[in-house]
Scaffold this motif. Structure first.
Motif, PDB file in Angstrom:
ATOM      1  N   GLY A  92       0.811  -1.207   0.000  1.00 49.18           N
ATOM      2  CA  GLY A  92       0.000   0.000   0.000  1.00 49.18           C
ATOM      3  C   GLY A  92       0.841   1.251   0.000  1.00 49.18           C
ATOM      4  O   GLY A  92       0.511   2.243  -0.664  1.00 49.18           O
ATOM      5  N   HIS A  93       1.950   1.241   0.733  1.00 48.38           N
ATOM      6  CA  HIS A  93       2.847   2.402   0.743  1.00 48.38           C
ATOM      7  C   HIS A  93       3.344   2.698  -0.671  1.00 48.38           C
ATOM      8  O   HIS A  93       3.392   3.856  -1.104  1.00 48.38           O
ATOM      9  CB  HIS A  93       4.042   2.147   1.660  1.00 48.38           C
ATOM     10  N   ALA A  94       3.718   1.627  -1.387  1.00 49.98           N
ATOM     11  CA  ALA A  94       4.198   1.821  -2.752  1.00 49.98           C
ATOM     12  C   ALA A  94       3.095   2.360  -3.653  1.00 49.98           C
ATOM     13  O   ALA A  94       3.333   3.229  -4.504  1.00 49.98           O
ATOM     14  CB  ALA A  94       4.735   0.494  -3.297  1.00 49.98           C
ATOM     15  N   ALA A  95       1.866   1.878  -3.446  1.00 48.37           N
ATOM     16  CA  ALA A  95       0.746   2.351  -4.266  1.00 48.37           C
ATOM     17  C   ALA A  95       0.423   3.811  -3.963  1.00 48.37           C
ATOM     18  O   ALA A  95       0.151   4.605  -4.877  1.00 48.37           O
ATOM     19  CB  ALA A  95      -0.479   1.474  -4.017  1.00 48.37           C
ATOM     20  N   VAL A  96       0.467   4.187  -2.683  1.00 47.20           N
ATOM     21  CA  VAL A  96       0.246   5.585  -2.315  1.00 47.20           C
ATOM     22  C   VAL A  96       1.356   6.451  -2.891  1.00 47.20           C
ATOM     23  O   VAL A  96       1.111   7.543  -3.431  1.00 47.20           O
ATOM     24  CB  VAL A  96       0.158   5.732  -0.786  1.00 47.20           C
ATOM     25  N   GLY A  97       2.608   5.984  -2.801  1.00 47.32           N
ATOM     26  CA  GLY A  97       3.721   6.737  -3.368  1.00 47.32           C
ATOM     27  C   GLY A  97       3.569   6.941  -4.868  1.00 47.32           C
ATOM     28  O   GLY A  97       3.848   8.024  -5.390  1.00 47.32           O
ATOM     29  N   ALA A  98       3.106   5.895  -5.567  1.00 53.07           N
ATOM     30  CA  ALA A  98       2.888   6.030  -7.011  1.00 53.07           C
ATOM     31  C   ALA A  98       1.808   7.056  -7.307  1.00 53.07           C
ATOM     32  O   ALA A  98       1.919   7.852  -8.249  1.00 53.07           O
ATOM     33  CB  ALA A  98       2.523   4.674  -7.604  1.00 53.07           C
ATOM     34  N   ALA A  99       0.743   7.068  -6.479  1.00 53.22           N
ATOM     35  CA  ALA A  99      -0.333   8.036  -6.672  1.00 53.22           C
ATOM     36  C   ALA A  99       0.146   9.461  -6.422  1.00 53.22           C
ATOM     37  O   ALA A  99      -0.315  10.405  -7.073  1.00 53.22           O
ATOM     38  CB  ALA A  99      -1.505   7.702  -5.752  1.00 53.22           C
ATOM     39  N   LEU A 100       1.084   9.619  -5.494  1.00 55.17           N
ATOM     40  CA  LEU A 100       1.589  10.946  -5.150  1.00 55.17           C
ATOM     41  C   LEU A 100       2.811  11.344  -5.974  1.00 55.17           C
ATOM     42  O   LEU A 100       3.227  12.502  -5.941  1.00 55.17           O
ATOM     43  CB  LEU A 100       1.963  10.988  -3.662  1.00 55.17           C
ATOM     44  N   GLY A 101       3.404  10.368  -6.659  1.00 58.76           N
ATOM     45  CA  GLY A 101       4.590  10.659  -7.458  1.00 58.76           C
ATOM     46  C   GLY A 101       5.831  10.878  -6.624  1.00 58.76           C
ATOM     47  O   GLY A 101       6.717  11.652  -7.003  1.00 58.76           O
ATOM     48  N   ARG A 102       5.940  10.144  -5.501  1.00 60.65           N
ATOM     49  CA  ARG A 102       7.105  10.294  -4.621  1.00 60.65           C
ATOM     50  C   ARG A 102       7.197   9.068  -3.726  1.00 60.65           C
ATOM     51  O   ARG A 102       6.230   8.335  -3.554  1.00 60.65           O
ATOM     52  CB  ARG A 102       6.984  11.556  -3.774  1.00 60.65           C
ATOM     53  N   GLN A 103       8.346   8.833  -3.156  1.00 59.46           N
ATOM     54  CA  GLN A 103       8.506   7.718  -2.236  1.00 59.46           C
ATOM     55  C   GLN A 103       7.992   8.118  -0.861  1.00 59.46           C
ATOM     56  O   GLN A 103       8.379   9.156  -0.312  1.00 59.46           O
ATOM     57  CB  GLN A 103       9.988   7.342  -2.129  1.00 59.46           C
ATOM     58  N   VAL A 104       7.104   7.289  -0.291  1.00 60.45           N
ATOM     59  CA  VAL A 104       6.542   7.589   1.023  1.00 60.45           C
ATOM     60  C   VAL A 104       6.341   6.295   1.798  1.00 60.45           C
ATOM     61  O   VAL A 104       6.342   5.199   1.238  1.00 60.45           O
ATOM     62  CB  VAL A 104       5.180   8.321   0.935  1.00 60.45           C
ATOM     63  N   THR A 105       6.156   6.444   3.094  1.00 65.30           N
ATOM     64  CA  THR A 105       5.638   5.384   3.946  1.00 65.30           C
ATOM     65  C   THR A 105       4.449   5.964   4.711  1.00 65.30           C
ATOM     66  O   THR A 105       4.192   7.178   4.658  1.00 65.30           O
ATOM     67  CB  THR A 105       6.696   4.884   4.946  1.00 65.30           C
ATOM     68  N   ILE A 106       3.729   5.112   5.418  1.00 69.30           N
ATOM     69  CA  ILE A 106       2.658   5.562   6.305  1.00 69.30           C
ATOM     70  C   ILE A 106       2.999   5.034   7.691  1.00 69.30           C
ATOM     71  O   ILE A 106       3.143   3.819   7.879  1.00 69.30           O
ATOM     72  CB  ILE A 106       1.276   5.059   5.851  1.00 69.30           C
TER      73      ILE A 106
END
Length: 240
Positions: A92-106
């Motif tokens: 999910g973190h990778a999917a959220v990052g793809a949606a935001l266009g950046r690397q993220v975690t939650i």
């Protein structure tokens, strides 16, 4: 004499700066609404995803296209395409990052609360009415992402007079307003079914010093429910 008002909306945001959920009732702890903003999107350097850049926050366009929902054992994040992931799922973190266009975690809150300013935020229908007068159109309360919407007759900013006075909400909960809440560009941004506004922040800045609503600390925990009376206690009367 006390002043009375009524809680008409309750909103919780399981993941900070994402769309949230409306509730009919919720427990309020010293930290704030149960599980409100307990999780947050984070950049690799640890800054929290937000609508603004500060020492703690990093502006991340696209956050308001995502929604956080309560679930057991952890909340879920819903993406615009309908996919859902638990907040602790690396996929999910990778999917959220793809949606935001950046690397993220939650990540969950650890030592420092995720709230912008304080545990509980509230706005009034009277203040929304005043903004409607100033902008020439109704203003949706969801734009301000407040925990509580309180129905107060008339228009204006009656909540400003609540500073320094305790608020008794329902049977047990007691809040203590601490300051007017500073606003940022998020109130103008499109979110959910609401389109971009473009004039709200300018109006709030010109007519109310860039603030709208209040943030409060919790003096006595308790439950709040839609329809609960909110009583503004006399100045100098402190609850415990």
């Amino acid at each position: 004499m006390t002043e009375a008002a009524t809680v008409v909306e309750i909103r919780r945001f399981p993941v900070k700066s994402l769309l949230g959920e409306r509730l009919t009732a919720v427990d309020v702890e010293y930290r704030g609404l149960s599980d409100d903003r307990r999780w947050a999107v984070r950049d690799p350097d640890g800054k929290l995803g937000s609508g603004k850049n500060t020492r703690r926050f990093r502006r991340m366009p696209g956050l308001l296209d995502l929604r956080g929902r309560s679930a057991v054992p952890v909340p879920i994040v819903e993406l615009p395409d309908g996919r859902v992931f638990p907040v602790d799922d690396p996929t999910g973190h990778a999917a959220v990052g793809a949606a935001l266009g950046r690397q993220v975690t939650i990540a969950p809150e650890v030592d420092v609360p995720h709230h912008d300013e304080g545990p509980v935020s509230l706005i009034t229908t009277a203040a929304l009415g005043r903004l409607a007068e100033l902008t020439g159109e109704p203003v949706e309360p969801a734009r301000f992402r407040a925990n509580l919407l309180v129905d107060v007759p008339g228009t204006g900013f009656p909540e400003d007079d609540w500073l320094g006075r305790d608020l008794r909400v329902g049977a047990d909960l007691v809040l203590r307003p601490q300051a007017r809440q500073t606003r940022c560009v998020m109130i103008d941004q499109p979110q959910g079914d609401l389109p971009e506004h473009g004039a709200l922040l300018r109006t709030v800045a010109e007519h109310h010093g860039m603030t709208f609503g209040l943030w409060a600390t919790v003096v006595r925990p308790g439950q709040v429910a839609v329809g609960d009376p909110l009583v503004v206690l006399p100045a100098g009367r402190r609850e415990s």
